[in-house]
Every structure is written in structure tokens, then in C-alpha cells.
Design an enzyme around this catalytic site. Sequence first.
Site, short mmCIF file in Angstrom:
data_model
loop_
_atom_site.label_atom_id
_atom_site.label_comp_id
_atom_site.label_asym_id
_atom_site.label_seq_id
_atom_site.Cartn_x
_atom_site.Cartn_y
_atom_site.Cartn_z
N LEU A 35 21.31 34.73 56.28
CA LEU A 35 21.31 36.23 55.29
C LEU A 35 20.03 35.87 54.23
O LEU A 35 19.73 35.00 53.89
CB LEU A 35 22.62 36.02 54.51
CG LEU A 35 23.79 36.18 55.44
CD1 LEU A 35 25.10 36.00 54.41
CD2 LEU A 35 23.96 37.63 55.91
N LYS A 45 25.00 23.42 50.69
CA LYS A 45 26.22 23.43 49.54
C LYS A 45 27.57 24.01 50.46
O LYS A 45 28.63 23.41 50.10
CB LYS A 45 25.95 23.88 48.49
CG LYS A 45 24.83 23.17 47.34
CD LYS A 45 24.94 23.32 46.01
CE LYS A 45 24.10 22.13 45.49
NZ LYS A 45 22.92 22.29 45.84
N VAL A 76 37.25 35.02 25.86
CA VAL A 76 37.23 36.08 25.18
C VAL A 76 36.87 37.52 25.91
O VAL A 76 35.58 37.26 26.55
CB VAL A 76 36.28 35.90 23.79
CG1 VAL A 76 36.21 37.04 23.17
CG2 VAL A 76 36.96 34.68 23.07
N ILE A 79 32.79 38.49 26.17
CA ILE A 79 32.02 37.30 26.43
C ILE A 79 31.70 36.90 27.66
O ILE A 79 32.58 36.37 28.33
CB ILE A 79 32.34 36.07 25.36
CG1 ILE A 79 32.39 36.61 24.10
CG2 ILE A 79 31.36 34.90 25.60
CD1 ILE A 79 32.89 35.57 22.83
N ARG A 156 49.65 49.51 42.94
CA ARG A 156 49.81 48.81 43.94
C ARG A 156 51.29 48.16 43.82
O ARG A 156 51.70 47.22 44.78
CB ARG A 156 48.77 47.61 44.22
CG ARG A 156 47.33 48.37 44.34
CD ARG A 156 46.61 47.29 45.02
NE ARG A 156 46.56 45.99 44.42
CZ ARG A 156 45.75 45.52 43.28
NH1 ARG A 156 44.94 46.38 42.83
NH2 ARG A 156 45.86 44.69 42.93
N ASP A 165 44.82 50.79 33.90
CA ASP A 165 43.66 51.67 34.14
C ASP A 165 44.04 52.92 34.58
O ASP A 165 44.72 53.32 35.35
CB ASP A 165 43.19 51.04 35.46
CG ASP A 165 42.85 49.71 35.54
OD1 ASP A 165 41.95 49.34 34.68
OD2 ASP A 165 43.42 48.84 36.25
P1 8DG Z 1 44.72 43.35 37.11
O1 8DG Z 1 44.36 44.12 36.34
O2 8DG Z 1 46.16 43.31 37.30
O3 8DG Z 1 44.09 41.80 37.01
O4 8DG Z 1 44.29 43.69 38.75
P2 8DG Z 1 43.50 45.13 39.14
O5 8DG Z 1 43.92 46.19 38.64
O6 8DG Z 1 43.78 45.08 40.62
O7 8DG Z 1 41.89 44.82 38.78
P3 8DG Z 1 40.93 45.55 37.87
O8 8DG Z 1 40.17 44.54 37.35
O9 8DG Z 1 41.59 46.06 36.67
O10 8DG Z 1 40.01 46.61 38.73
C1 8DG Z 1 40.95 47.88 39.01
C2 8DG Z 1 40.49 48.17 40.51
O11 8DG Z 1 39.05 48.63 40.42
C3 8DG Z 1 40.33 47.31 41.50
O12 8DG Z 1 41.78 46.95 41.93
C4 8DG Z 1 39.40 47.44 42.50
C5 8DG Z 1 38.61 48.33 41.57
N1 8DG Z 1 37.39 47.43 41.68
C6 8DG Z 1 36.45 47.38 42.81
N2 8DG Z 1 35.32 46.53 42.64
C7 8DG Z 1 35.47 46.28 41.38
C8 8DG Z 1 34.74 45.50 40.42
O13 8DG Z 1 33.73 44.90 40.93
N3 8DG Z 1 35.25 45.35 39.10
C9 8DG Z 1 36.33 45.89 38.65
N4 8DG Z 1 36.82 45.68 37.48
N5 8DG Z 1 37.16 46.81 39.52
C10 8DG Z 1 36.62 47.05 40.87
O14 8DG Z 1 36.81 47.83 43.90
CA CA Z 2 43.96 46.61 36.18
CA CA Z 3 40.70 47.38 34.82
#
Ligand code: 8DG
Ligand code: CA
Ligand code: CA
Length: 300
Positions: A35, A45, A76, A79, A156, A165
Site C-alpha cells: 500500500l 512493526k 478531556v 483536547i 442501534r 446524536d
Molecule cells: P457512542 O457514541 O455510543 O460511543 O457510539 P456511536 O454513536 O456509534 O459513535 P459516534 O462517535 O457518536 O458516531 C456516530 C456515528 O457516526 C457512528 O456510529 C458512525 C458515524 N461515523 C462514521 N465515521 C465516523 C467518524 O470518523 N467519526 C465519527 N464521530 N462518526 C463517524 O461512519
Molecule cells: Ca454516539
Molecule cells: Ca457523536
Amino acid sequence: MFNVKKVFFASNFTAAGVLSKLPERIKSGAEAKKLEGIGTKISEKIDEFIATGKLRKLDKIRNEPESNAINELTRVAGIGPAKARELVDAGYSSIQDLRDNPEGLSKAQKIGLKHFEDFELRISRNEISEVETLLKSEFAKIDVKLRGTICGSYRRGLASSGDIDVLLTHEDYQSGSEGKSHLKKVVHALEKIELITDTISLGDTKFMGVCKLKKHFRRLDIRLLPRDQYYCGVLYFTGSDMFNKNMRSHALDIGFTLNEYTIRPLDAGMVPMQPLPVSSEEDIFDYLSMEFKHPYERST
Ligand code: 8DG
Ligand code: CA
Ligand code: CA
């Protein structure tokens, strides 16, 4: 297979970027070396990690006192590794140091620091479901044509989430048309009922901030999408990240490009054509000849 990708985030951003875009984890250094951006050192590594499950160089770095400080400071919200390094170089080594002298922090980082303990807590489904009920009733009061969906891990079906979100749309808001005051209206209404407590950033289409329903302060993101892009957005922000990567790579395999806004067929020269009309998540699966997956089946 070990999570080779993660290990390399610390040591090589280019290689990490290349590896993280692969639909599947690589199985040997030799395979990775083919790649772009991956040379002999990184490939060695990868082999060391696959053979021993760790990296001597990384263990050494991890044991340096500075690394502990960087790890603590990056807990934080807001950061990242670069800022943490800058702070450590300036003499900070703990959360307490930041609390004592927060001058060098941005507004977002100060909010992350203020709610440091709360932001590390998981949010139960029950609590998010109460937020959902409240949001729906507020949206209806502001404008009956507003629609919202809580995506991410909550959609989910997971028992707890890291943040909330929210995707928002309006029946009369199409891509290219005006209508971008909807998000600000919603945010102001949610501030008024004291659900939103802090704003990290607020633009026409994206709010990042903090809300509080019960005891704890929670990270809340709200994105406004035009109606015609809503379901590509819902699919994307429902995730999981891995599920999205696999779906996008399947799309490319059969001649489509899929992102958080649109699904577009590729022409013979692999150039994206006009977006296809989408009025449900099912439509996207149909275009890609995939069986529909319920959000509860998308966590892998
Ligand atoms: P969580 O908050 O409970 O930890 O999990 P999540 O809801 O699945 O993750 P999230 O970080 O809040 O992101 C929400 C969705 O956004 C994630 O399920 C899929 C989509 N997403 C991607 N790529 C990225 C990325 O690079 N950063 C973030 N923040 N979200 C992404 O497909
Ligand atoms: Ca989330
Ligand atoms: Ca989020």
C-alpha cells in the site's frame, strides 16, 4: 485478528490513515507494504505486532511519564494529541493542572473540562429515550414539519451510549433551497426549556453542545439535513463506523459512491453521476442490492 490499525495511530498518521480506510484488517507486513505510504519500518512493526501482540517501541513510549500526562489530558473532550503535547510541553500534567490554569484552552475545551467527569459516563437507553420524547414534543411545538431521529449507538439498540446524536430535517427543506434557520430555532427553543446548557459551536447545519435532563450533563450533537439527503444521513450517523465502511466499500465494488449526503452511480470513468432519489433507508439498501439490515443488526 489484532487491531493493528489502532496501534499505529500513535506512531504514524499517514500509515494509520491508509490502514484505517481498508475494508478489512491486513494480515501481514508484506501485505501492508504494497500500500502507498507504508514502507519497511511500518511493515516490520506490523509483523512484530502480529507475532507478539505488542510493540517494544510503543511499550517504551507508553512508559515515559510524558505519555501518561498526554493520555490523561486527551481524556478531556476537545483536547486531541497535538494540543495535549503542547500543554505537556508548557508544564501541564494533569486534569487538576488544567483546572488551576485553564487560560490556554479554547471555549470547547473549557466546556470539556467543566464536565470532565460527566462526559466519561455512559448514557443509559432510558435517559436517551426520555430526551427523545421531549425533543419530539418540542419539535411539534416549534413547527409541525420538523422531523428528528436520534441516531448513533442508541438507534442501534445498545444499552448505553457515549453521546446523543440527533438528525433533524424539515419537510420543506430540500438541498439547494433556503431553510437553514430551522436548526437555530430548535437550539434556541431547547435552551429556553433548559435542556441545552452549553453551546460548543452552532452553525446553520451543525450544533455541538451539552444538554442536561436529569443529574448529568451529556454531549449533544444536532445536524440539520435537507429532506432529500436525510436518509443517507440517518444511515451514516446510525453506524456503526465498521458497518458504514463495509457498506461503502460494497457500494464501490458494484459501481456506486455512498456518503453521508447522497448515493450516486459511477460512470465508466468512475466519476459520480447525479444523486439517486432516496425517501427511506430501505431505498439505499435496494440500490445496492443488499438485504435491509435493521439498525439493531448494524453494530458490527
Ligand atoms: P457512542 O457514541 O455510543 O460511543 O457510539 P456511536 O454513536 O456509534 O459513535 P459516534 O462517535 O457518536 O458516531 C456516530 C456515528 O457516526 C457512528 O456510529 C458512525 C458515524 N461515523 C462514521 N465515521 C465516523 C467518524 O470518523 N467519526 C465519527 N464521530 N462518526 C463517524 O461512519
Ligand atoms: Ca454516539
Ligand atoms: Ca457523536
